[in-house]
Write a protein that holds these residues in place. Structure first.
Motif, PDB file in Angstrom:
ATOM      1  N   UNK A 175       0.658  -1.754  -0.184  1.00 23.99           N
ATOM      2  CA  UNK A 175       0.200   0.171   0.141  1.00 23.99           C
ATOM      3  C   UNK A 175       0.558   1.153   0.152  1.00 23.99           C
ATOM      4  N   UNK A 176       1.994   1.043   1.511  1.00 26.44           N
ATOM      5  CA  UNK A 176       2.925   2.198   0.992  1.00 26.44           C
ATOM      6  C   UNK A 176       3.310   2.679  -0.465  1.00 26.44           C
ATOM      7  N   UNK A 177       4.182   1.420  -0.938  1.00 26.60           N
ATOM      8  CA  UNK A 177       4.736   1.864  -2.508  1.00 26.60           C
ATOM      9  C   UNK A 177       3.700   2.020  -3.040  1.00 26.60           C
ATOM     10  N   UNK A 178       2.903   1.833  -3.252  1.00 29.83           N
ATOM     11  CA  UNK A 178       1.430   2.403  -4.153  1.00 29.83           C
ATOM     12  C   UNK A 178       1.318   3.886  -4.427  1.00 29.83           C
ATOM     13  N   UNK A 179       1.484   4.248  -2.828  1.00 25.67           N
ATOM     14  CA  UNK A 179       1.380   5.766  -2.168  1.00 25.67           C
ATOM     15  C   UNK A 179       2.574   6.562  -2.494  1.00 25.67           C
ATOM     16  N   UNK A 180       3.456   5.752  -2.910  1.00 29.91           N
ATOM     17  CA  UNK A 180       4.378   6.633  -2.649  1.00 29.91           C
ATOM     18  C   UNK A 180       4.477   6.782  -4.319  1.00 29.91           C
ATOM     19  N   UNK A 181       4.171   5.562  -5.396  1.00 29.97           N
ATOM     20  CA  UNK A 181       4.119   5.743  -6.958  1.00 29.97           C
ATOM     21  C   UNK A 181       3.251   6.513  -7.671  1.00 29.97           C
ATOM     22  N   UNK A 182       2.123   6.660  -6.918  1.00 31.10           N
ATOM     23  CA  UNK A 182       1.403   7.761  -7.136  1.00 31.10           C
ATOM     24  C   UNK A 182       1.280   8.771  -6.868  1.00 31.10           C
ATOM     25  N   UNK A 183       1.892   9.081  -6.220  1.00 32.26           N
ATOM     26  CA  UNK A 183       2.000  10.589  -5.903  1.00 32.26           C
ATOM     27  C   UNK A 183       1.389  10.931  -4.064  1.00 32.26           C
ATOM     28  N   UNK A 184       0.259  10.217  -3.680  1.00 31.36           N
ATOM     29  CA  UNK A 184      -0.064  10.637  -2.099  1.00 31.36           C
ATOM     30  C   UNK A 184       0.937  10.623  -1.252  1.00 31.36           C
ATOM     31  N   UNK A 185       1.792   9.892  -2.065  1.00 33.18           N
ATOM     32  CA  UNK A 185       3.036  10.295  -0.145  1.00 33.18           C
ATOM     33  C   UNK A 185       4.557  10.486  -1.054  1.00 33.18           C
ATOM     34  N   UNK A 186       5.481  10.994  -0.413  1.00 36.14           N
ATOM     35  CA  UNK A 186       6.900  10.408  -1.140  1.00 36.14           C
ATOM     36  C   UNK A 186       7.592   9.364  -0.632  1.00 36.14           C
ATOM     37  N   UNK A 190       7.592   8.186   3.301  1.00 40.45           N
ATOM     38  CA  UNK A 190       7.624   6.254   3.961  1.00 40.45           C
ATOM     39  C   UNK A 190       8.776   5.901   4.365  1.00 40.45           C
ATOM     40  N   UNK A 191      10.143   6.336   3.768  1.00 37.91           N
ATOM     41  CA  UNK A 191      11.172   5.497   4.594  1.00 37.91           C
ATOM     42  C   UNK A 191      11.509   5.769   5.935  1.00 37.91           C
ATOM     43  N   UNK A 192      10.959   7.866   5.987  1.00 35.98           N
ATOM     44  CA  UNK A 192      10.700   7.905   7.824  1.00 35.98           C
ATOM     45  C   UNK A 192       9.495   7.375   8.928  1.00 35.98           C
ATOM     46  N   UNK A 193       8.470   7.546   8.212  1.00 37.35           N
ATOM     47  CA  UNK A 193       7.913   5.706   8.782  1.00 37.35           C
ATOM     48  C   UNK A 193       7.996   4.177   8.687  1.00 37.35           C
ATOM     49  N   UNK A 194       9.072   3.871   8.266  1.00 36.88           N
ATOM     50  CA  UNK A 194       9.193   2.628   8.075  1.00 36.88           C
ATOM     51  C   UNK A 194       8.750   1.817   7.452  1.00 36.88           C
ATOM     52  N   UNK A 195       7.677   2.903   6.401  1.00 46.02           N
ATOM     53  CA  UNK A 195       7.082   1.381   5.403  1.00 46.02           C
ATOM     54  C   UNK A 195       8.180   1.383   4.878  1.00 46.02           C
ATOM     55  N   UNK A 196       9.267   1.800   4.121  1.00 45.42           N
ATOM     56  CA  UNK A 196       9.654   1.013   3.124  1.00 45.42           C
ATOM     57  C   UNK A 196      11.410   1.757   3.407  1.00 45.42           C
TER      58      UNK A 196
END
Length: 234
Positions: A175-186, A190-196
């Protein structure tokens, strides 16, 4: 689609474009996807029969041209001038969707293979540091591991370990990587939140954001997100 029986430009356009999957087929064609198998990979839930029918309908409507290939070559599907003009329509739909219809992803929308297929098409070769770069993606366990092999003339999505040394390991919540890919997150968020998490040489982990152009809709999604945040702060 049955004709609407109305002498109206909107009705005539809807007769060509209003069937399910048609707009997404045009989205893929606008992204320079020209071969039937590549179209199918970018639209994994469409049947081959339905895809062929939709392409024939778009051809009859003057939106797509079919270029027969010599023996051993793939037939190409290319947009006509009328089809290329639909870029504005797709952009407008994307802008509207980003503002009014684009929340968090549904579970059935989180397909890691289609995500990597999109990434495959958005590699920025000028930023790739060597002749072969191998990225392993771990989306949660051994059965959800995939690889991108980036070479000068081809990018491959591998479902099995290709046998090369891994340059960069990306461990992520899908979910996190999809959000990064589509611009809903950076990626930094995601790295700071340890999602990636990125594991590899420091130069490669820093360079990853430059290796891809990210989604064509990312800027639109970011703009819509910023607009909504501004409204909520008022």
């Amino acid at each position: 689609m049955q004709p609407y029986g109305q002498y109206c430009p909107v009705a005539r356009a809807a007769e060509i474009l209003g069937d399910r999957w048609t707009v997404l087929i045009i989205r893929e064609l606008l992204g320079d996807v020209t071969h039937f198998n590549e179209l199918e990979r970018g639209l994994p839930h469409i049947s081959r029969t339905l895809l062929a029918e939709r392409l024939r309908r778009l051809e009859r409507g003057g939106v797509v041209e079919r270029h027969a290939a010599p023996r051993g070559k793939h037939t190409e599907y290319r947009l006509t001038s009328a089809g290329r003009e639909l870029q504005r329509t797709i952009d407008t739909l994307g802008e509207w969707g980003a503002r009014w219809a684009f929340g968090d992803p549904r579970p059935n929308e989180l397909d890691p293979i289609i995500l990597l297929w999109w990434m495959r098409r958005r590699v920025r070769y000028e930023h790739i540091p060597r002749r072969r770069v191998v990225i392993q993606f771990d989306f949660g366990g051994p059965k959800r591991r995939y690889w991108l092999v980036i070479e000068p003339d081809e990018v491959s999505v591998c479902l099995k370990n290709p046998g090369y040394d891994i340059d960069l390991l990306v461990t992520a919540e899908i979910t996190a990587f999809y959000r990064v890919w589509l611009g809903r997150s950076t990626l930094s968020e995601a790295l700071r939140r340890q999602q990636v998490r990125l594991d590899g040489a420091p130069a490669d982990t820093r360079a990853l954001p430059r290796w891809f152009a990210w989604s064509p809709m990312a800027e639109t999604v970011r703009a819509a997100r910023t607009e909504m945040q501004d409204k909520n702060r008022r």
